[in-house]
Design an enzyme around this catalytic site. Structure first.
Site, PDB file in Angstrom:
ATOM      1  N   SER A   1       0.875  -1.211  -0.072  1.00 36.19           N
ATOM      2  CA  SER A   1      -0.076  -0.039  -0.118  1.00 36.19           C
ATOM      3  C   SER A   1       0.775   1.446  -0.122  1.00 36.19           C
ATOM      4  O   SER A   1       0.447   2.236  -0.562  1.00 36.19           O
ATOM      5  CB  SER A   1      -1.002   0.088   1.278  1.00 36.19           C
ATOM      6  N   GLU A   2       1.939   1.210   0.897  1.00 38.62           N
ATOM      7  CA  GLU A   2       2.898   2.366   0.604  1.00 38.62           C
ATOM      8  C   GLU A   2       4.337   1.963   0.628  1.00 38.62           C
ATOM      9  O   GLU A   2       4.599   0.562   1.292  1.00 38.62           O
ATOM     10  CB  GLU A   2       2.810   3.243   1.709  1.00 38.62           C
ATOM     11  N   THR A   3       5.370   2.759   0.097  1.00 37.82           N
ATOM     12  CA  THR A   3       6.717   2.431   0.201  1.00 37.82           C
ATOM     13  C   THR A   3       7.387   3.829   0.634  1.00 37.82           C
ATOM     14  O   THR A   3       6.967   4.679   0.083  1.00 37.82           O
ATOM     15  CB  THR A   3       7.160   1.955  -1.135  1.00 37.82           C
TER      16      THR A   3
END
Length: 298
Positions: A47-49
């Site tokens: 979902s995020e990096t």
């Protein structure tokens, strides 16, 4: 261009591996272009990096550690689980108890608590909330495809922002929320018209009797196991509408339907009838460490 990057994967809002919300943290993203960061975020497919961009120690002491946050589709000015998870990674490498991250939304402090025999707990302070207005239930029902009786009419549907605007949407029953299906296309169109980014669906019926809210957030055609930025907005909303008392730390449960149970602890203060000092925290645990190769290996 660098040949390779060191990366850590961490599960946030849990002390148990393979639960919570997974985050990839690139430990030194200096020299990467915006397009390369976006491509790497698509590669991790989480979902995020996040990308840590180290600077001189004096600059970091004054302004914080520079961090950028990408989803698979776009860069975000702020997000909760990437901020908290990156702070845990930085703490592991520096040993510093209190950290400050320099995000696109501004400086965000993270403090850690270490109780004997308990996993470390990190708590971040979000930007003071902006209440961007209530919504008509019938309009939200039309946009989401949910029947109007599904909504909890004792609480307002309201957009709140602590850097990213979320439309806090109270649902009457846990069963409805557990079986949630919405019209994603019409929901996106409605949010674009009304200034929200995502719906954050919440219910006061919970799976854990100790939780104050059960939450779900559907986005990008999937679902987020834990949404710290939205939970901070929900904390402000709870205090504003009497679901939580000022400075009361309460639990939001999320990710249960995905089999990625997440525990998000939130609180907010109230001064002169204004909600301020929104705080959101939890645990995190490292599950993977390795390298990303940017050039063919000979």
């Amino acid at each position: 261009m660098k040949d390779h990057l060191s990366v850590v994967q961490i599960d946030v809002f849990t002390a148990t591996p393979l639960e919570g919300n997974a985050l990839a943290v690139v430990l030194d993203g200096r020299g990467l272009s915006d397009d390369q960061m976006q491509s790497l975020a698509r590669e991790t497919n989480l979902s995020e990096t996040t990308f840590i961009l180290p600077r001189e120690a004096a600059i970091e002491r004054e302004h914080g550690v520079r961090v950028r946050i990408f989803t698979v589709a776009e860069e975000l000015p702020f997000a909760g689980h990437p901020t908290l998870g990156t702070a845990f990674v930085l703490r592991g490498s520096t040993g510093i108890a209190d950290l400050k991250l320099d995000l696109n939304v501004g400086s965000v402090p993270v403090r850690f608590e270490d109780a004997p025999g308990q996993p470390a707990f990190g708590e971040m302070t979000q930007v003071d909330p902006k209440f961007l207005g209530p919504h008509d239930r019938s309009a939200v029902a039309n946009a989401t495809g949910l029947p109007i009786e599904a909504f909890d009419d004792s609480l307002p549907i309201e957009t709140v922002s602590t850097g990213v605007p979320f439309t806090i949407t109270p649902i009457r029953s846990l069963a409805t929320l557990q079986n949630l299906h919405i019209d994603q296309r019409h929901a996106r169109e409605y949010l674009a018209r009304t200034g929200g980014s995502f719906f954050y669906f919440v219910c006061r019926e919970t799976a854990d009797p100790g939780a104050r809210l059960h939450a779900r957030m559907l986005f990008y055609g999937g679902e987020d196991p834990a949404t710290g930025s939205a939970a901070g907005c929900a904390a402000a909303w709870m205090v504003a509408h009497g679901v939580a008392q000022p400075d009361e730390r309460v639990l939001i449960e999320q990710g249960i339907e995905m089999k990625r149970p997440s525990r998000i602890l939130v609180r907010a203060s109230k001064t002169d009838n204004r909600v301020v000092n929104v705080r959101m925290g939890g645990n995190a645990i490292e599950v993977m460490r390795g390298e990303i190769f940017l050039r063919p290996r000979s």
